[in-house]
Every structure is written in C-alpha cells, then in structure tokens.
Design a protein around this motif. Sequence first.
Motif, PDB file in Angstrom:
ATOM      1  N   ARG A 187      -2.756  -0.773  -5.436  1.00 23.45           N
ATOM      2  CA  ARG A 187      -2.825  -2.168  -4.947  1.00 23.45           C
ATOM      3  C   ARG A 187      -1.513  -2.907  -5.194  1.00 23.45           C
ATOM      4  NH1 ARG A 187      -3.210  -5.846  -2.155  1.00 23.45           N
ATOM      5  NH2 ARG A 187      -4.739  -7.493  -2.216  1.00 23.45           N
ATOM      6  N   ARG A 221       1.511  -1.502  -5.550  1.00 21.05           N
ATOM      7  CA  ARG A 221       2.529  -0.948  -4.656  1.00 21.05           C
ATOM      8  C   ARG A 221       2.371  -1.489  -3.241  1.00 21.05           C
ATOM      9  NH1 ARG A 221       1.530   4.951  -5.586  1.00 21.05           N
ATOM     10  NH2 ARG A 221       0.135   4.157  -7.103  1.00 21.05           N
ATOM     11  N   ARG A 222       1.136  -1.614  -2.785  1.00 17.64           N
ATOM     12  CA  ARG A 222       0.889  -2.144  -1.449  1.00 17.64           C
ATOM     13  C   ARG A 222       1.302  -3.604  -1.347  1.00 17.64           C
ATOM     14  NH1 ARG A 222      -3.789  -4.584   1.074  1.00 17.64           N
ATOM     15  NH2 ARG A 222      -3.540  -4.426   3.311  1.00 17.64           N
ATOM     16  N   TRP A 275       3.636  -5.067  -3.064  1.00 18.18           N
ATOM     17  CA  TRP A 275       5.102  -5.140  -3.061  1.00 18.18           C
ATOM     18  C   TRP A 275       5.658  -4.760  -1.701  1.00 18.18           C
ATOM     19  CZ3 TRP A 275       8.358  -7.582  -5.960  1.00 18.18           C
ATOM     20  CH2 TRP A 275       8.008  -7.896  -7.280  1.00 18.18           C
ATOM     21  N   ARG A 276       5.017  -3.793  -1.018  1.00 19.03           N
ATOM     22  CA  ARG A 276       5.472  -3.414   0.317  1.00 19.03           C
ATOM     23  C   ARG A 276       5.266  -4.548   1.309  1.00 19.03           C
ATOM     24  NH1 ARG A 276       2.417   1.086   2.321  1.00 19.03           N
ATOM     25  NH2 ARG A 276       1.636   1.461   0.263  1.00 19.03           N
ATOM     26  N   VAL A 277       4.158  -5.256   1.183  1.00 18.76           N
ATOM     27  CA  VAL A 277       3.850  -6.349   2.116  1.00 18.76           C
ATOM     28  C   VAL A 277       4.812  -7.510   1.917  1.00 18.76           C
ATOM     29  CG1 VAL A 277       2.130  -8.090   2.700  1.00 18.76           C
ATOM     30  CG2 VAL A 277       1.435  -5.720   2.385  1.00 18.76           C
ATOM     31  N   THR A 278       5.127  -7.855   0.668  1.00 14.57           N
ATOM     32  CA  THR A 278       5.993  -9.006   0.412  1.00 14.57           C
ATOM     33  C   THR A 278       7.462  -8.690   0.597  1.00 14.57           C
ATOM     34  OG1 THR A 278       6.016  -8.501  -1.955  1.00 14.57           O
ATOM     35  CG2 THR A 278       4.373 -10.093  -1.169  1.00 14.57           C
ATOM     36  N   SER A 279       7.849  -7.439   0.502  1.00 17.99           N
ATOM     37  CA  SER A 279       9.279  -7.085   0.628  1.00 17.99           C
ATOM     38  C   SER A 279       9.731  -7.042   2.054  1.00 17.99           C
ATOM     39  CB  SER A 279       9.524  -5.725   0.001  1.00 17.99           C
ATOM     40  OG  SER A 279       9.272  -5.809  -1.380  1.00 17.99           O
TER      41      SER A 279
END
Length: 124
Positions: free
Chosen positions: A115, A117-118, A120-124
């Motif tokens: 959750r 990692r996901r 961080w991917r969405v916000t980056s």
Amino acid sequence: MKEIMYDHNSVLIVSALFVCMLLAMEIGFRSGRRKQACATEAITQANAVLAAMLGLLALLLAFTFSAALQRYENRSQTVVAEANAIGTTYLRAQLLPKGMPDEVQALLRQYLGVRVRRAWRVTS
C-alpha cells in the motif's frame, strides 16, 4: 438526462467559455462603436466588460479551488480511516487462537508495504 459538460475535458470547456466571452466582448465593442460617435465612451464600456469578465474568471477559479480542496480533504480523511482500520485489525489479530496472530500480522505488514509503495507511485 445526460449532462453535456461531464463528457468533455475541463480545459476544453474553460477555453471555449473564454473564447465565447472574448467574442461577445468584441461584438459588443463593435456594435457600441457604431452606435456612438464618441470612442472614449465605447472604450470605457469595453473596460467595464473586461472587468466583469475578469470577475467571472475569478469566480470560476474560486469554485475550482473549492472543489479541489474538498477532494483533498476527502482523500485525507479516507487515508486516516484506512490507517485506523489497519491498526485496529493489527491489534485485534492478537486475540486470535495460537499461531494465527503472527501469520495475520505478517500479512498485514506485507499489505502495508504494498500500500505504501502504491501510494508513493501515485503521488510521484
């Protein structure tokens, strides 16, 4: 009843409205110039229309920021609620019979890693 504006991109809608306002201002300026001999008065009217148009733009921006702030607050509340649910589940897993709490807590740690990692991917 189907809404027309929900099917289109908001940038397209805003640019179309802006072009329509500019076109309306130009039509009003030209028709006013034809009717009146004094050009300074027509320019004053054009300035009034421009001020009104900028006021409408400010109102549109205010509503946009208000909606964005509401979505941000809803998302923040959802993240906090999910974190509380995970914490509660982690603590209640200790009440399970022997052998199960460690397995459930390991699965929760694994889910939490995925959750994060996901997120961080969405916000980056």
